[in-house]
Design a protein around this motif. Structure first.
Motif, PDB file in Angstrom:
ATOM      1  N   HIS A  67       1.097  -1.395   0.013  1.00 16.89           N
ATOM      2  CA  HIS A  67       0.189   0.626   0.396  1.00 16.89           C
ATOM      3  C   HIS A  67       0.775   1.350   0.144  1.00 16.89           C
ATOM      4  O   HIS A  67      -0.233   2.453   0.799  1.00 16.89           O
ATOM      5  CB  HIS A  67      -1.247   0.037   1.105  1.00 16.89           C
ATOM      6  CG  HIS A  67      -2.275  -0.338   0.886  1.00 16.89           C
ATOM      7  ND1 HIS A  67      -1.790  -2.361   1.226  1.00 16.89           N
ATOM      8  CD2 HIS A  67      -3.053  -0.945   0.408  1.00 16.89           C
ATOM      9  CE1 HIS A  67      -3.383  -2.604   0.939  1.00 16.89           C
ATOM     10  NE2 HIS A  67      -3.828  -1.724   0.566  1.00 16.89           N
ATOM     11  N   TRP A 361      -8.677   2.237   3.128  1.00 14.01           N
ATOM     12  CA  TRP A 361      -6.990   1.526   2.976  1.00 14.01           C
ATOM     13  C   TRP A 361      -6.955   1.672   1.474  1.00 14.01           C
ATOM     14  O   TRP A 361      -5.519   1.765   0.919  1.00 14.01           O
ATOM     15  CB  TRP A 361      -7.125   0.353   3.765  1.00 14.01           C
ATOM     16  CG  TRP A 361      -5.730  -0.655   3.607  1.00 14.01           C
ATOM     17  CD1 TRP A 361      -5.905  -1.764   3.590  1.00 14.01           C
ATOM     18  CD2 TRP A 361      -4.837  -0.096   4.490  1.00 14.01           C
ATOM     19  NE1 TRP A 361      -4.765  -2.350   3.932  1.00 14.01           N
ATOM     20  CE2 TRP A 361      -3.521  -1.413   3.885  1.00 14.01           C
ATOM     21  CE3 TRP A 361      -4.699   0.579   4.407  1.00 14.01           C
ATOM     22  CZ2 TRP A 361      -2.436  -1.086   4.266  1.00 14.01           C
ATOM     23  CZ3 TRP A 361      -3.258   1.394   4.986  1.00 14.01           C
ATOM     24  CH2 TRP A 361      -1.924  -0.496   4.570  1.00 14.01           C
ATOM     25  N   GLU A 362      -7.509   1.217   1.145  1.00 15.34           N
ATOM     26  CA  GLU A 362      -6.740   0.711  -0.671  1.00 15.34           C
ATOM     27  C   GLU A 362      -7.038   2.328  -1.263  1.00 15.34           C
ATOM     28  O   GLU A 362      -6.268   2.652  -2.097  1.00 15.34           O
ATOM     29  CB  GLU A 362      -8.601   0.596  -1.271  1.00 15.34           C
ATOM     30  CG  GLU A 362      -8.781  -1.096  -0.822  1.00 15.34           C
ATOM     31  CD  GLU A 362      -7.134  -2.280  -0.695  1.00 15.34           C
ATOM     32  OE1 GLU A 362      -6.067  -1.678  -1.627  1.00 15.34           O
ATOM     33  OE2 GLU A 362      -6.619  -2.813  -0.549  1.00 15.34           O
ATOM     34  N   GLY A 365      -3.796   3.516  -0.371  1.00 20.27           N
ATOM     35  CA  GLY A 365      -2.717   2.604  -1.082  1.00 20.27           C
ATOM     36  C   GLY A 365      -2.468   3.051  -2.844  1.00 20.27           C
ATOM     37  O   GLY A 365      -0.942   3.327  -3.132  1.00 20.27           O
TER      38      GLY A 365
END
Length: 705
Positions: A67, A361-362, A365
Motif C-alpha cells: 500500500h 485503505w485501498e 494505498g
C-alpha cells in the motif's frame, strides 16, 4: 522496496564543535510510515485477540508495503517476541523506522520547567533522560527519525510560566529590569507585556536547544523530530487551549530538531477555526493551507525537513467522529497525504493507525503507490517559493490578544485567486527585500513593529506591491504610527471584524457541542454590511460587503466606493511600487458568501484579487483556473513535479498555467502511466488542460527535454 542511496555528509558535533565525516543513508523512496495495526483488506492481521503468528506478522508487513508505505513505527505495542519478528522482517525489506522516545525535555504545557532551563541542573537531568531513552535504540536497524519532545507543545496559559530565581536572573540579563510576576499588573504596559510573554514563550526553545545538543552528542545519525500543534502555535491559541496569545512556531525557531511534523484533520474531526466558521468549515482545506504555509516558512528558513501526520479513518483517535458519511469519503486520506507533499512535506506518518475501512485503505494505498513512483526525487525538490507572501504579525497577536487563525480564510481566497502564497513571519522582515518576494498581502492588521512598517514602506518604494484589507496604524508600543498610512494614502482605518469564539465539535457518537467558548459571547449574526455595485479593473462587482472599513482618503486613487460612500478599492503609489487597499474585511465577506451559498460572490472576490495582481504585473509560477482544484509545484534545476488535487468540486475540468520554473519545460509525463501529457506553449508559460474528478490527484513530471 527500492534500495537506499548513500550520501556523504559532514556532520558537526553540536556540543564540542568537532567535525567528522559520517555516512548517512537517504532513502530512494518517499518516507511514509505507519503503525503495525490490523489491515481491513488483503492478507495479514485482522485484529484477532491473542498471539499473532510469524506468518501473519510478515503478511501484514507485506500488505503495508503493497500500500505504498516504506516505514514502521516503534514501539509496535506488541509482545517482545512479536516485535522482534516485525523488526527483523522490516529490516529485510529495507523499511525505515520511526521511534517515539517520549518527552526528553522534561517539561510540558501545564507546568514550568523543573529544574529551570537556565540552571546547570537542567542539562544534567536531560542527559540522564537521553541516555536511558536511547539505550534501546542501539539495535534498531534503519533508524530514520526519533520523536524526542513533548507532543504538540504550547503553553497552556500562565500556569506553565516560570518565575523562579534562575528565570528572574535570566530575564534581568536580557531586558534590564526585574521579571514581573503579576500579569494583570502589566497588562496596561505594552512593552513589559511584550517582554514577559516573549520571555516565557522562549523558555521552551531555550530548553530544546540543550536537548538537541545532547542528542547529537549521543547519536548524531537519526533525525531529531518534533510534532507541532494544529492551531495553538499558528495564531489560534488565544481564547483556545493556550488561553492567551503566547507561542508561534517561527518565534520558537528550528535549530533544535531536524524534522518538524504537524497535524490538522479537516476531514476526521475539526480544524479549530473559531465561531460560526467552525460550524460551516468552508473551504474545508483553508486552515490546512494556512498552517502548512507557516510550517514551510519555519522549515525553509532553518533548512529543516517538514512532515505531516495523516489522519486516518480509525477510532484510535477519531472514534467520536466516525460516521457513514465520512466512511463514504474514502479518498480523504489520499487527498490529505498528497496535499501535504504538495505543500512541501518530505515525511508522512499515519495518525493514528491503518484505516479500519477497506475503501479508505485501498484509496490511501493507491495514492501512496502513485507517490512512490517519484522515487526519492521529492526529497531534493522543494516547493517553489511563491511570488507572493502574507505577513504573520506576532507582535499584534501578543499585544492585542486576538486570535489570528480565522484569517486562514483570507489566505485561502488569495491563494485561489493568485495561485500560490507563502507566509512571511514579521521576524523575517529584516530589510526591504522581503526575502525576494514581489508581492506582500496584509490581512486584518492593526499593529506592526515600527521597524517592520518602515521596511515594508521601503519595499514598496523599491518597486514592491502590497495588497491589504486594512492599514496598520499602531506600533509595538500600541502608539499611533502613520508610516504605512502615508504609503497607502489613507488615514483612520481599523481592522474591525466579527468577533468569533469557540470551536464547534461535531461529535457523531454524542450531541455536537461548543468547546473553549466563553459565556456571553457576542452575537455573530449581528454585523455591519454595505454594498458595492461597480466595475474595478474590468471586474464587475455586485457584492455584499461584511465588516466595511471606512477610512479618510488623502492621496490614494479611488477605484470603487460602496452604496454608503465608503471607499471599497483604492490604489496608491510610492516610489517605484504600488499598493492596493480593500475597504472591507476579506475574511468576513468571503465567509458570508459561503454562508449564503453565493457562488457568484466568491467568483467575484477571486476575480478582483486576480485582476489586482495582474494589474500590478506580478505573475505566479503556477495557477489553477478552477479555485477548488489545488495546483502546486516542487522543483529543482533539473526537473519538477506538479500536483493537481481536486478538494471539493464536482466540476473536474481545470486549466493549469506554469511559468518561470528553473528550466524551460519541454516534456510532461503522467506518473500514473508514464505517458506524455499534451500541453500548449504560450510565450513564457505553458498551459495544460486536465480533468481531475472529486477527491482525485494528478501527479505530473515536468522535464527540460
Amino acid at each position: 522496496m527500492k534500495p537506499w542511496t548513500v550520501l556523504w555528509l559532514v556532520m558537526s558535533c553540536a556540543a564540542g564543535g568537532a567535525a567528522g565525516v559520517e555516512s548517512v543513508e537517504v532513502p530512494a523512496f518517499f518516507p511514509a510510515v505507519t503503525q503495525f495495526s490490523p489491515v481491513p483488506s488483503g492478507s495479514g492481521w485482522k485484529g484477532e485477540e491473542g498471539p499473532v503468528s510469524e506468518e501473519i506478522l510478515r503478511a501484514t508487513i507485506d500488505n503495508i508495503l503493497e500500500h505504498g508505505f516504506t516505514g514502521l513505527e516503534l514501539p509496535t505495542h506488541r509482545p517482545p517476541e512479536e516485535e522482534a519478528v516485525l523488526l527483523e522482517y522490516a529490516r529485510s525489506k529495507r523499511m525505515i523506522i520511526s521511534y517515539h522516545a517520549g518527552a526528553l525535555e522534561g517539561f510540558g504545557r501545564t507546568e514550568p520547567p523543573n529544574p529551570c532551563v537556565y540552571t546547570s541542573e537542567y542539562a544534567e537531568a536531560v542527559r540522564a533522560r537521553v541516555s536511558a531513552a536511547l539505550e534501546s535504540l542501539k539495535a534498531v536497524p534503519n533508524l530514520y527519525n526519533v520523536f524526542t519532545y513533548q507532543d504538540e507543545p504550547f503553553h497552556w496559559g500562565p500556569q506553565s510560566f516560570g518565575f523562579g530565581e534562575a528565570a528572574r536572573v535570566e530575564f534581568q540579563k536580557r531586558y534590564g529590569y526585574e521579571l514581573p510576576v503579576d500579569l494583570n499588573a502589566i497588562s496596561g504596559n505594552p512593552q513589559q507585556w511584550l517582554d514577559v510573554i516573549n520571555f516565557q514563550s522562549a523558555q521552551f526553545p531555550d530548553g530544546w536547544h540543550q536537548v538537541y545538543g545532547i542528542l547529537k552528542e549521543t547519536n548524531p545519525a537519526f533525525k531529531v523530530t518534533m510534532t507541532h500543534d494544529s492551531h495553538n502555535t499558528f495564531g489560534g491559541g488565544c481564547t483556545s487551549h493556550s488561553e492567551l496569545a503566547i507561542d508561534d512556531v517561527f518565534y520558537w525557531g528550528g535549530d533544535f530538531a531536524d524534522l518538524f511534523v504537524f497535524d490538522i484533520y479537516p476531514y476526521m474531526m475539526f480544524d479549530f477555526r473559531f465561531g460560526r466558521p467552525s460550524q460551516l468549515p468552508m473551504p474545508r482545506i483553508s486552515q490546512t493551507h494556512y498552517a502548512f504555509a507557516q510550517m514551510r516558512a519555519l522549515t525553509r528558513a532553518f533548512k529543516k525537513d517538514l512532515g505531516f501526520w495523516v489522519g486516518t479513518y480509525n477510532p484510535a483517535w477519531f472514534g467520536a467522529f466516525l460516521c457513514p458519511e465520512l466512511a463514504a469519503m474514502h479518498w480523504s486520506e489520499r487527498e490529505m497525504s498528497m496535499t501535504a507533499v504538495a505543500q512541501g512535506a518530505n515525511y508522512l506518518l499515519t495518525g493514528y493507525k491503518i484505516p479500519v475501512n477497506a475503501g479508505h485503505w485501498e484509496s490511501l494505498g493507491a495514492g501512496l503507490r502513485l507517490l512512490q513512483k517519484t522515487g526519492g526525487r521529492l526529497l531534493n525538490m522543494p516547493k517553489v517559493q511563491a511570488r507572493a507572501c502574507m505577513l504573520f504579525p506576532r507582535t499584534q497577536y501578543i499585544q492585542l490578544q486576538r486570535e489570528y487563525f480565522n484569517v486562514g480564510l483570507s489566505f485561502e481566497l488569495f491563494l485561489r485567486a493568485f495561485g500560490e502564497l507563502d507566509i512571511l513571519h514579521e521576524d523575517q522582515v529584516v530589510d526591504e527585500t522581503l526575502e525576494g518576494y514581489e508581492l506582500l498581502v496584509l490581512f486584518d492588521l492593526d499593529l506592526l513593529p515600527a521597524a517592520v512598517m518602515a521596511r515594508i514602506a521601503g519595499f514598496v518604494r523599491n518597486g514592491g506591491t502590497v495588497i491589504a484589507d486594512c492599514v496598520p496604524r499602531l506600533n509595538e508600543a500600541k502608539e499611533p504610527a502613520a508610516v504605512l498610512e502615508e504609503v497607502f494614502g489613507v488615514s483612520g482605518m481599523n481592522a474591525n471584524r466579527i468577533a468569533r469564539y469557540g470551536h464547534w465539535v461535531p461529535y457523531k457518537t454524542q450531541p455536537p457541542a461548543w468547546a473553549n467558548r466563553p459565556q456571553n459571547t457576542p452575537d455573530e449574526t449581528v454585523f455591519t454590511v454595505d454594498k458595492v455595485n461597480a466595475a474595478v479593473l474590468d471586474v464587475a462587482l455586485d457584492l455584499q460587503l461584511v465588516s466595511p472599513r471606512p477610512c479618510t482618503v488623502t492621496t490614494a486613487e479611488l477605484l470603487a466606493q460602496s452604496a454608503d460612500g465608503v471607499p471599497v478599492v483604492l490604489r496608491g503609489r510610492a516610489g517605484k511600487g504600488q499598493v492596493f487597499l480593500l475597504g472591507f474585511s476579506l475574511q468576513d465577506t468571503y465567509f458570508q458568501a459561503y454562508e449564503d451559498n453565493n457562488d457568484a460572490a466568491r467568483a467575484q472576490l477571486v476575480g478582483l484579487l486576480r485582476a489586482i495582481t495582474e494589474s500590478a504585473g506580478v505573475q505566479p509560477h503556477v495557477r489553477s483556473s478552477n479555485p477548488d482544484i489545488e495546483v502546486s509545484v516542487r522543483a529543482n534545476d533539473r526537473e519538477a513535479i506538479l500536483f493537481v488535487i481536486n478538494h471539493e468540486t464536482v466540476a473536474s475540468d481545470v486549466t493549469v498555467e506554469l511559468r518561470e520554473l528553473p528550466f524551460e519545460i519541454k516534456s510532461v509525463l503522467n506518473f500514473e502511466d508514464g505517458r506524455p501529457v499534451s500541453f500548449i506553449g504560450e510565450e513564457e508559460r505553458i498551459r495544460l488542460d486536465l480533468s481531475v474528478p472529486l477527491g482525485e490527484v494528478r501527479l505530473l513530471h515536468l522535464l527540460p527535454g
